[in-house]
Enzyme design. Sequence first.
Site, short mmCIF file in Angstrom:
data_model
loop_
_atom_site.label_atom_id
_atom_site.label_comp_id
_atom_site.label_asym_id
_atom_site.label_seq_id
_atom_site.Cartn_x
_atom_site.Cartn_y
_atom_site.Cartn_z
N LYS A 79 -34.93 -37.33 25.23
CA LYS A 79 -33.52 -36.97 25.15
C LYS A 79 -33.36 -35.51 24.71
CE LYS A 79 -29.21 -38.75 23.06
NZ LYS A 79 -28.66 -39.78 22.14
N SER A 154 -24.97 -42.65 23.86
CA SER A 154 -25.12 -41.29 24.36
C SER A 154 -26.46 -41.05 25.06
CB SER A 154 -24.96 -40.31 23.19
OG SER A 154 -26.00 -40.51 22.23
N SER A 178 -26.37 -45.80 20.46
CA SER A 178 -26.66 -44.90 21.58
C SER A 178 -27.98 -45.14 22.30
CB SER A 178 -26.61 -43.44 21.12
OG SER A 178 -25.28 -43.06 20.90
#
Length: 485
Positions: A79, A154, A178
Amino acid sequence: MDFTNYKAHELKNLISKKEASVEEVTKAHLENVKNIDEKVNAFLYIAEEEALNDAKALDEKLSKGEDIGLLGGAPLGIKDNISVKNMQNTCASKILEGYISPYDATVSESVKSQGGVILGKLNMDEFAMGSSTENSAYKITRNPWDLDRVPGGSSGGSAAAVASKEVPLALGTDTGGSVRQPASFCGIVGLKPTYGRVSRSGVVAYGSTLDQVGTLGRDVKDCALLTQVISGVDHRDFTTANINVPNYENSLSENIKGKKIALPKEFFKDGLDPKVQKAIYDALEVFKANGAEITEVSLPLADYAISAYYLLACAEASSNLARFDGVRYGHRSESVEDAVDVYFKSRSEAFGKEVKKRIMLGTYALSAGYYDAYYKKALKVRNLIKGEFENIFKDFDAIISPTAPTPAYKIGEKTENALEMYLGDIYTVPVNIAGIPAISLPCGVADGLPVGLQIMGNYFKEDTLFNLAYSYEQSTKWHEMHPNL
């Protein structure tokens, strides 16, 4: 042989038996990224050259008979708020456009040292603020099951990349769900470890008392493998716990006879899609058949978790994001007259709408005259919620709930309704408030879209979660479902 169809632990075995080289496996996945990512938009940066160089170096080690670590040459994505040396680290924000990290986060270091090949950086909601990956400043990631739907957020890029077989593994971060919610939306496995189990050093902070790096894979074994690699105490993060990390592979047993599972009645109320509820109840029958005991319990304060979460997370974000000021790195406005202007205009120009909203909310909650009414009260609620979970874990091994109240929704469907978007995290946020671990795994479909089951555990009992999740997974076929791209 299409290496993209193999899970990470299977690729590790192929490489160790010399039935495949790390370079071959890496090239196959990079090719898949090139073919698929223009549809899915999971990657913000593809590290082709770096990945191939790392793969060749690992093959060289293998040729000398050296051990290359627990990941054994498996590819993965990271990420874009987790630092990887000499790669961008934008947090999907214009304010960090062009920023190249000069160092590795501890988890990136661990992955590299254990033979993981990093294929690139993955899309996300800006600064991890969002539940759909629509808040990225660069692109909207699409759900591989239906390209008109969100992958969750997210860590939407991480989940979409794993589900579409661009990578077998990914790292994400989980502040209020997330990792777990995108795992649910994309039909894969996602673990949020106990707060303090995994180092946050080198991870760009959003809510420092809530953030935790999590793992995503296509099955429980892969998730356990990656969690093993990144767990443990770190002198660069004083919030990590000096508690022994068990061998998670040993917990991958189908035997769950006598395990006590709690079912909170507050998690099965209005707002839960009936098809999601049915999938969860069907899953409970599998746990019962495998020998677990299930009892309904009450978690009344969980209803207040969302309110407390948005006060605490936004207050912490207000402080953490003050460092992005246009002075030291990142975007700097060109139309400035003085130092205050640099700060004001740089932030106004480069932060997205959702980030600005949360910074303002957090600053307000911390301001004189409101601190006691909002922030301090939210801290008290947090302690009460933690106490409720601790009481349940005196008598139970785990708690089961849906991961999300609905399957993946259409892109743009909830962007104008912040409350509806926030309520999508109603089952995941209490976990971060309490600091406990939780795993999401596929347990069914609703209208052709994956449904996720959430299992919550006591502090540092990730091994119990892996045991329960593995037992369920081996009794069903949901983890073998894949989207057709």
